[in-house]
Enzyme design. Structure first.
Site, short mmCIF file in Angstrom:
data_model
loop_
_atom_site.label_atom_id
_atom_site.label_comp_id
_atom_site.label_asym_id
_atom_site.label_seq_id
_atom_site.Cartn_x
_atom_site.Cartn_y
_atom_site.Cartn_z
N CYS A 6 0.82 -1.21 0.00
CA CYS A 6 0.00 0.00 0.00
C CYS A 6 0.85 1.26 0.00
O CYS A 6 0.45 2.28 -0.56
CB CYS A 6 -0.90 0.01 1.23
SG CYS A 6 -2.16 -1.28 1.25
N HIS A 9 18.33 0.03 3.33
CA HIS A 9 16.93 0.42 3.16
C HIS A 9 16.01 -0.80 3.24
O HIS A 9 14.99 -0.77 3.94
CB HIS A 9 16.74 1.11 1.81
CG HIS A 9 15.32 1.47 1.52
ND1 HIS A 9 14.75 2.65 1.95
CD2 HIS A 9 14.33 0.79 0.87
CE1 HIS A 9 13.47 2.68 1.57
NE2 HIS A 9 13.20 1.56 0.91
#
Length: 418
Positions: A48, A97
């Site tokens: 999302c 990351h």
């Protein structure tokens, strides 16, 4: 040697209107990864809040250009409009990351638990090779380690729990509030559990697949509905949580406006957890209708961040340590082949010299022969020990490739193949 490259777009730089343009279900993400893996490796992580392309290529600039072009193509927009929202990372920075993503440190709701499963799903359905296999396995390990060694995952720990907290903020008390759940997937189920724990009643469950709706409705004591009956039940609901994977709006403004006429001014609260969005943004303009999409959950996140700051710092330490280990592993890939070739050459010379001396060693007993083998092997190992250590140290300091080339030149390694 292949470089690890990440090109992505997330909630940090773009609104939901842009993210939903590049979001894709698992099967499409898997197909895209296979296409991008031509000539390298690829994994596509699409949730999302982010769509990220992890790619390996010998030429990192080529990988970055490929990733950016792919996201531009997915968005259907001019490249100049999406370019400011893209981020590009390489090697250690890309791994760091990824580890932060798996640990929940980069999420809209810090510490949320769903992301670890989404990372696993992307990895399992992607097209990884040696580099991405290592990176994603370590990411999953980091995610588990952060959750077991820190308390960053305390409530509200997910988009679903944050949505329930937001609903409670709006109504003050969720006791006896009737919830209409549109979509019976994992996100919808988690949202239902969180609302139920705060006193709400899961009155209706609507889903494209009837069996799943029946199962979830039975579990929560509600009524299963086909999607086409949603409009009718809007008149009886207080909270609508929508989280389908539909490509278009499930609830249009016209449909909601028609249903709202029979509510006699009672407020209706919509939480749209889907990307692409399920609820037409125009619903927010209907009197007594309140709509919050996934970006609006930032308000709830802000209230939870302060209490998690200390745990987040501990989690960041774990992530940084594991990212350094990945960097050392990736750097060692430059020297490992040279070390293996050097040791193979030394063993070849040792065996050849023993074979030449066979005539003079013929009188030795089996025990004495083993002693000669052992002594010569120890000499080779001791001679090569320090060069091996220094090469590995050089790799950790980013000088590995230079050392490896020097060793190959000094000892003529690989000249036979050339």
């Amino acid at each position: 040697m292949s470089s690890l490259v990440l090109v992505g777009i997330s909630h940090h730089r773009s609104a939901v209107e842009l993210r939903e343009r590049v979001a894709m279900p698992r099967d499409e993400a898997a197909a895209l990864a296979r296409r991008l893996a031509d000539g390298g490796e690829a994994v596509c992580l699409s949730t999302c809040n982010r769509t990220e392309l992890y790619v390996t290529r010998d030429d990192p600039a080529e990988a970055e250009a490929l990733g950016a072009a792919t996201l531009v193509e997915l968005s259907g927009l001019d490249g100049s409009k999406i370019a400011p929202s893209l981020y590009r990372l390489r090697d250690e920075a890309a791994a760091l990351h990824l580890f932060r993503v798996a640990a929940g440190l980069d999420s809209l709701v810090p510490g949320e638990g769903e992301i670890l499963g989404q990372v696993r799903s992307a990895y399992e359905s992607g097209a990884p090779g040696p580099v991405l296999d290592r990176a994603f396995r370590e990411a999953l390990y980091v995610g588990k380690k952060v959750r077991t060694q820190t308390a960053i995952g305390e409530s509200p720990a997910s988009v679903s729990s944050a949505a329930a907290a937001l609903a409670q903020q709006v109504f003050g008390d969720l006791a006896d509030r009737r919830v209409l759940l549109v979509g019976a997937g994992k996100v919808g189920e988690q949202a239902a559990r969180n609302l139920l724990s705060r006193g709400a009643e899961i009155a209706f469950v609507a889903n494209r697949t009837g069996d799943r709706a029946v199962e979830l409705a039975r579990r929560f004591g509600g009524e299963a509905l086909p999607l086409e009956r949603v409009d009718r039940e809007l008149a009886r609901a207080d909270v609508v949580v929508s989280s389908t994977s539909a490509p278009d709006f499930v609830l249009s403004r016209d449909r909601v406006e028609m249903a709202a006429r029979g509510r006699k001014g009672r407020p209706l609260f919509f939480i749209d957890l889907a990307v692409p969005r399920d609820v037409d943004p125009g619903v927010a303009d209907i009197p007594d209708c309140y709509l919050y999409d996934i970006d609006d959950l930032q308000a709830v996140v802000a209230e939870t961040v302060a209490g998690r700051r200390r745990e987040a710092e501990r989690a960041e330490g774990i992530v940084a340590h594991e990212a350094e280990r990945f960097r050392e592993w990736q750097a060692s890939r430059d020297v490992v082949p040279a070390i293996a070739s050097l040791r193979a050459r030394a063993e070849e010379i040792r065996a050849a010299e023993l074979a030449k001396a066979e005539a003079r060693l013929g009188h030795l007993t089996e025990h004495e022969r083993r002693a000669v083998e052992s002594v010569t092997s120890q000499i080779v190992n001791k001679l090569l020990h320090l060069p091996t250590v220094r090469m590995k140290e050089a790799a950790a300091a980013a000088d590995g490739a230079v050392y490896a080339d020097t060793v190959r030149h000094l000892f003529g390694l690989g000249e036979e193949e050339r």
